[in-house]
Scaffold this motif. Structure first.
Motif, PDB file in Angstrom:
ATOM      1  N   ALA A 109       5.155  12.885  -0.185  1.00  0.00           N
ATOM      2  CA  ALA A 109       4.884  11.576   0.470  1.00  0.00           C
ATOM      3  C   ALA A 109       5.408  10.270  -0.261  1.00  0.00           C
ATOM      4  O   ALA A 109       5.881   9.572   0.607  1.00  0.00           O
ATOM      5  CB  ALA A 109       3.323  11.537   0.680  1.00  0.00           C
ATOM      6  N   PHE A 110       5.090  10.068  -1.462  1.00  0.00           N
ATOM      7  CA  PHE A 110       5.747   8.936  -2.237  1.00  0.00           C
ATOM      8  C   PHE A 110       7.176   8.678  -1.922  1.00  0.00           C
ATOM      9  O   PHE A 110       7.583   7.807  -1.763  1.00  0.00           O
ATOM     10  CB  PHE A 110       5.204   9.019  -3.606  1.00  0.00           C
ATOM     11  N   LEU A 111       7.989  10.101  -2.121  1.00  0.00           N
ATOM     12  CA  LEU A 111       9.395   9.886  -1.839  1.00  0.00           C
ATOM     13  C   LEU A 111       9.661   9.366  -0.321  1.00  0.00           C
ATOM     14  O   LEU A 111      10.479   8.786  -0.238  1.00  0.00           O
ATOM     15  CB  LEU A 111       9.955  11.118  -2.208  1.00  0.00           C
ATOM     16  N   ALA A 112       8.798   9.819   0.629  1.00  0.00           N
ATOM     17  CA  ALA A 112       9.139   9.475   1.890  1.00  0.00           C
ATOM     18  C   ALA A 112       8.761   8.249   2.227  1.00  0.00           C
ATOM     19  O   ALA A 112       9.825   7.646   2.931  1.00  0.00           O
ATOM     20  CB  ALA A 112       8.354  10.366   2.814  1.00  0.00           C
ATOM     21  N   PHE A 113       7.980   7.591   1.452  1.00  0.00           N
ATOM     22  CA  PHE A 113       7.583   6.291   1.633  1.00  0.00           C
ATOM     23  C   PHE A 113       8.543   5.386   1.172  1.00  0.00           C
ATOM     24  O   PHE A 113       8.694   4.518   1.652  1.00  0.00           O
ATOM     25  CB  PHE A 113       6.017   5.794   0.918  1.00  0.00           C
ATOM     26  N   GLY A 114       9.053   5.853   0.044  1.00  0.00           N
ATOM     27  CA  GLY A 114      10.244   5.054  -0.692  1.00  0.00           C
ATOM     28  C   GLY A 114      11.483   5.114   0.270  1.00  0.00           C
ATOM     29  O   GLY A 114      11.901   3.914   0.415  1.00  0.00           O
ATOM     30  N   ARG A 115      11.646   6.184   1.129  1.00  0.00           N
ATOM     31  CA  ARG A 115      12.824   6.329   1.972  1.00  0.00           C
ATOM     32  C   ARG A 115      12.841   5.449   3.279  1.00  0.00           C
ATOM     33  O   ARG A 115      13.636   5.135   3.897  1.00  0.00           O
ATOM     34  CB  ARG A 115      12.962   7.712   2.447  1.00  0.00           C
ATOM     35  N   GLN A 116      11.552   4.970   3.562  1.00  0.00           N
ATOM     36  CA  GLN A 116      11.054   3.828   4.471  1.00  0.00           C
ATOM     37  C   GLN A 116      11.315   2.761   4.278  1.00  0.00           C
ATOM     38  O   GLN A 116      10.887   1.745   4.804  1.00  0.00           O
ATOM     39  CB  GLN A 116       9.606   4.503   5.115  1.00  0.00           C
ATOM     40  N   GLY A 117      11.804   2.315   3.071  1.00  0.00           N
ATOM     41  CA  GLY A 117      12.032   1.002   2.517  1.00  0.00           C
ATOM     42  C   GLY A 117      11.015   0.329   1.692  1.00  0.00           C
ATOM     43  O   GLY A 117      11.113  -0.668   1.347  1.00  0.00           O
ATOM     44  N   LEU A 118       9.957   1.288   1.482  1.00  0.00           N
ATOM     45  CA  LEU A 118       8.682   0.525   0.494  1.00  0.00           C
ATOM     46  C   LEU A 118       9.246   0.348  -0.899  1.00  0.00           C
ATOM     47  O   LEU A 118       9.799   1.416  -1.479  1.00  0.00           O
ATOM     48  CB  LEU A 118       7.560   1.411   0.613  1.00  0.00           C
ATOM     49  N   ASP A 119       8.764  -0.436  -1.675  1.00  0.00           N
ATOM     50  CA  ASP A 119       9.016  -0.656  -3.021  1.00  0.00           C
ATOM     51  C   ASP A 119       8.181   0.385  -3.752  1.00  0.00           C
ATOM     52  O   ASP A 119       7.136   1.055  -3.276  1.00  0.00           O
ATOM     53  CB  ASP A 119       8.985  -2.008  -3.539  1.00  0.00           C
ATOM     54  N   SER A 120       8.515   0.608  -5.187  1.00  0.00           N
ATOM     55  CA  SER A 120       7.678   1.522  -5.860  1.00  0.00           C
ATOM     56  C   SER A 120       6.120   1.382  -5.762  1.00  0.00           C
ATOM     57  O   SER A 120       5.199   2.302  -5.425  1.00  0.00           O
ATOM     58  CB  SER A 120       8.219   1.739  -7.234  1.00  0.00           C
ATOM     59  N   GLU A 121       5.724   0.234  -5.709  1.00  0.00           N
ATOM     60  CA  GLU A 121       4.291  -0.109  -5.682  1.00  0.00           C
ATOM     61  C   GLU A 121       3.583   0.125  -4.489  1.00  0.00           C
ATOM     62  O   GLU A 121       2.448   0.421  -4.387  1.00  0.00           O
ATOM     63  CB  GLU A 121       3.831  -1.800  -6.305  1.00  0.00           C
ATOM     64  N   ALA A 122       4.381  -0.447  -3.306  1.00  0.00           N
ATOM     65  CA  ALA A 122       3.792  -0.083  -1.934  1.00  0.00           C
ATOM     66  C   ALA A 122       3.876   1.165  -1.719  1.00  0.00           C
ATOM     67  O   ALA A 122       2.825   1.783  -1.138  1.00  0.00           O
ATOM     68  CB  ALA A 122       4.598  -0.847  -1.085  1.00  0.00           C
ATOM     69  N   ALA A 123       4.742   1.891  -2.199  1.00  0.00           N
ATOM     70  CA  ALA A 123       4.753   3.315  -1.714  1.00  0.00           C
ATOM     71  C   ALA A 123       3.666   3.991  -2.484  1.00  0.00           C
ATOM     72  O   ALA A 123       2.940   5.114  -1.963  1.00  0.00           O
ATOM     73  CB  ALA A 123       6.075   3.980  -2.275  1.00  0.00           C
ATOM     74  N   GLY A 124       3.393   3.666  -3.839  1.00  0.00           N
ATOM     75  CA  GLY A 124       2.264   4.067  -4.564  1.00  0.00           C
ATOM     76  C   GLY A 124       0.860   3.990  -3.941  1.00  0.00           C
ATOM     77  O   GLY A 124       0.066   4.876  -3.793  1.00  0.00           O
ATOM     78  N   ILE A 125       0.680   2.909  -3.369  1.00  0.00           N
ATOM     79  CA  ILE A 125      -0.582   2.382  -2.532  1.00  0.00           C
ATOM     80  C   ILE A 125      -0.669   3.315  -1.352  1.00  0.00           C
ATOM     81  O   ILE A 125      -1.734   3.775  -1.227  1.00  0.00           O
ATOM     82  CB  ILE A 125      -0.686   0.968  -2.352  1.00  0.00           C
ATOM     83  N   ALA A 126       0.483   3.484  -0.785  1.00  0.00           N
ATOM     84  CA  ALA A 126       0.292   4.271   0.624  1.00  0.00           C
ATOM     85  C   ALA A 126       0.155   5.632   0.265  1.00  0.00           C
ATOM     86  O   ALA A 126      -0.468   6.327   0.930  1.00  0.00           O
ATOM     87  CB  ALA A 126       1.873   4.104   1.474  1.00  0.00           C
ATOM     88  N   THR A 127       0.642   6.072  -0.935  1.00  0.00           N
ATOM     89  CA  THR A 127       0.351   7.583  -1.465  1.00  0.00           C
ATOM     90  C   THR A 127      -1.139   7.776  -1.635  1.00  0.00           C
ATOM     91  O   THR A 127      -1.712   8.684  -1.433  1.00  0.00           O
ATOM     92  CB  THR A 127       1.314   7.997  -2.568  1.00  0.00           C
ATOM     93  N   TRP A 128      -1.549   6.692  -2.439  1.00  0.00           N
ATOM     94  CA  TRP A 128      -3.161   6.594  -2.864  1.00  0.00           C
ATOM     95  C   TRP A 128      -4.134   6.734  -1.563  1.00  0.00           C
ATOM     96  O   TRP A 128      -4.957   7.533  -1.456  1.00  0.00           O
ATOM     97  CB  TRP A 128      -3.299   5.671  -3.755  1.00  0.00           C
ATOM     98  N   GLN A 129      -3.679   6.009  -0.514  1.00  0.00           N
ATOM     99  CA  GLN A 129      -4.614   5.847   0.812  1.00  0.00           C
ATOM    100  C   GLN A 129      -4.254   7.377   1.217  1.00  0.00           C
ATOM    101  O   GLN A 129      -5.340   7.780   2.018  1.00  0.00           O
ATOM    102  CB  GLN A 129      -4.093   4.747   1.653  1.00  0.00           C
ATOM    103  N   LEU A 130      -3.094   7.947   1.378  1.00  0.00           N
ATOM    104  CA  LEU A 130      -3.087   9.316   1.844  1.00  0.00           C
ATOM    105  C   LEU A 130      -4.056  10.187   1.195  1.00  0.00           C
ATOM    106  O   LEU A 130      -4.402  10.983   1.837  1.00  0.00           O
ATOM    107  CB  LEU A 130      -1.512   9.428   1.781  1.00  0.00           C
ATOM    108  N   GLY A 131      -3.912  10.176  -0.182  1.00  0.00           N
ATOM    109  CA  GLY A 131      -4.730  11.131  -0.899  1.00  0.00           C
ATOM    110  C   GLY A 131      -6.311  11.023  -0.585  1.00  0.00           C
ATOM    111  O   GLY A 131      -6.930  11.997  -0.383  1.00  0.00           O
TER     112      GLY A 131
END
Length: 536
Positions: A109-131
């Motif tokens: 999911a973290f890699l997928a969020f990154g491919r959607q254009g999110l930077d590392s910090e934003a992708a990490g937050i989205a991954t945490w919320q998914l968890g």
């Protein structure tokens, strides 16, 4: 004063064996947290501050809540029974689903969020919320199913309950950690041998030190001593970053993560169901060891602790561990779960746990898990009727396939493209692809083992109707991927959406159960069924 009243009046909070149990349970939790951190940070590049500062505190809080509740349950049972030898149910992070969450959900999911254009910090937050949202989905499922626990425990025979968990213990808690132990042979093997010396042979150690801490101390000295002296290949001093304290306050961040769970439901729901089955098994295991906890209460605690962790930022679900009899053998009572909950919970919030998991070598931690796995396996045979022992052995076999799945699924062993080719490679004259057969047998292995053992126990006890019903349940479960999922990751499937080889495999396995059910049903119509064959 009566004996029961006397026992209640002198019920102690801590005994010497609680130190052994504390180290064993803490090591289990630290090793899983260490793996989560290594996978998310090292393999997928999730920012360390999000893993240590956001994911770990809430995850550790779930361990704290669950262990406090299990401590209270143990003391209540001790007072009610008048016994002072009651051992609390051990609770911690579930290894298979925590590994699955890291490798199959959070990391991708973290890699997928990154491919959607999110930077590392934003992708990490989205991954945490998914968890967080994933824990709430699994916790809600466990909460609903927990009320069926007592009924399932009555219906499923003990050989099926203990046999299914015994296979998992031998393969996943025995063999896999043994490999990690021997990757640093001198320190690892010495630690394992000393644990067997103090816990099985009851050998004395200098200065009357507790046995488990003594063995771990020797292992740590050997590991770092040999490594710093240049005598241990692959050794490196860990680069430890001690995070600042972070408090797991309740948050609504999981609401933003709920839509992201939809693609992963086929994994999350089986993860939750697996924990319900595991909770039933460990309740039966504790009952066989002499501690009669109500199955529903055991399941409710793991559901509540998982939900609390999810609301407060956790990403790995809690579960009662399958080693309660092994902790009882260590001499642990109720103090070890209290100590573990406080250590992991408060340590996770203060950053202590995050620092420790970077220092503790797996080769020294793994031997404790090996010992617990061996103890569970032995109990699976000791606590079942002799004529049902063959059902216990049969229940071990799907776990072997799952063990092979773990190793074959490692990209360092087999390239994913090569793995996919092996999965689809049909050999004329040899039936289904060998790799596909191994993967499908391993998927859903705990439930598979329970169904196999239940059917065999019914045959041994001359109840062919029960055997037929069990086999038909297995056939339906196969079609939907509850067992023998044709999805390489073990996800649920819809049979009418399958195509090609996967459809053929699913229908072949389901038909196998149905044909066997028909054969046994017809044989059961005989007036005088043939006597069961004694394997000798």
């Amino acid at each position: 004063m009566s004996t029961a009243a006397a026992s209640r009046s002198r019920l102690r909070w801590f005994v010497a064996g609680d130190i052994n149990g504390f180290f064993g349970l803490v090591v289990d939790n630290l090793s899983i947290l260490g793996f989560i951190a290594a996978a998310l940070i090292g393999l997928f590049g999730v920012p360390a501050d999000i893993v240590f500062g956001r994911m770990f505190p809430g995850t550790a809080l779930g361990v704290l809540v669950g262990n406090l509740l299990y401590t209270a349950m143990a003391r209540r049972l001790a007072r009610r029974s008048g016994r002072d030898d009651v051992t609390a149910m051990p609770l911690g992070l579930d290894a298979p689903t925590s590994i699955g969450m890291a490798l199959l959900v959070l990391g991708p999911a973290f890699l997928a969020f990154g491919r959607q254009g999110l930077d590392s910090e934003a992708a990490g937050i989205a991954t945490w919320q998914l968890g967080m949202a994933s824990l709430l989905v699994m916790g809600a499922l466990k909460l609903v199913l927990s009320f069926a626990g007592d009924w399932i425990a009555r219906v499923v025979p003990r050989a099926a309950l203990l046999g299914s968990i015994g296979g998992a213990a031998l393969m996943l808690l025995g063999f896999l950690p043994l490999i990690e132990t021997l990757r640093a042979p001198v320190a690892g093997f010495a630690t394992l041998g000393l644990l067997l010396y103090v816990l099985v042979a009851r050998g004395p150690v200098p200065l009357r030190l507790p046995g488990v801490p003594f063995a771990l101390l020797v292992g740590l000295v050997l590991y770092y001593g040999l490594g710093l002296a240049g005598l241990s290949p692959g050794f490196a001093v860990p680069d430890v970053a001690w995070p600042a304290p972070a408090w797991p306050w309740p948050t609504l961040g999981f609401v933003d993560g709920l839509p992201a769970t939809l693609p992963y439901l086929s994994l999350l729901l089986p993860f939750g169901l697996l924990m319900v089955v595991g909770g039933i098994n460990v309740s039966e295991s504790a009952r066989a060891a002499g501690d009669d906890y109500r199955t529903r209460d055991v399941l409710l605690v793991e559901a509540v602790s998982t939900l609390v962790a999810g609301v407060c930022g956790g990403v790995a679900q809690t579960t009662p561990y399958i080693g309660q009899p092994a902790y009882k053998q260590m001499g642990a009572r109720s103090g070890y779960t209290l100590l573990t909950g406080l250590f992991v919970g408060l340590g996770g919030m203060l950053g202590l746990v995050s620092g420790l998991v970077q220092w503790l070598p797996v080769a020294v931690l793994a031997p404790i898990i090996v010992f617990v796995g061996i103890g569970i396996t032995v109990q699976a045979f000791h606590s079942t009727r002799r004529e049902h022992a063959i059902a216990v052995s049969l229940a071990f076999l799907p776990a072997i396939a799952y063990l092979l799945n773990i190793k074959f699924g490692n990209p360092a062993w087999i390239d994913p493209a090569r793995m996919a080719a092996l999965y689809a490679q049909v050999d004329a004259g040899h039936g289904l692809p060998e790799m596909a057969t191994i993967v499908v047998l391993g998927n859903g292995f705990i439930i598979t083992a329970m169904l196999w053992a239940t059917a065999l126990v019914a045959l041994v006890d001359r109840r062919p109707g029960t055997a037929v019903a069990t086999l038909l349940v297995a056939a339906v479960a196969t079609l939907f991927g509850v067992i023998h999922s044709v999805h390489p990751a073990g996800a649920l499937v819809l049979p009418w959406q399958l195509e090609g080889l996967r459809q053929a495999i699913a229908f072949q396995f389901a038909a196998a159960y149905a044909v066997l059910a028909l054969a046994i049903g017809l044989l059961g119509l005989q007036r005088h069924p043939p006597a069961a064959i004694d394997p000798g």
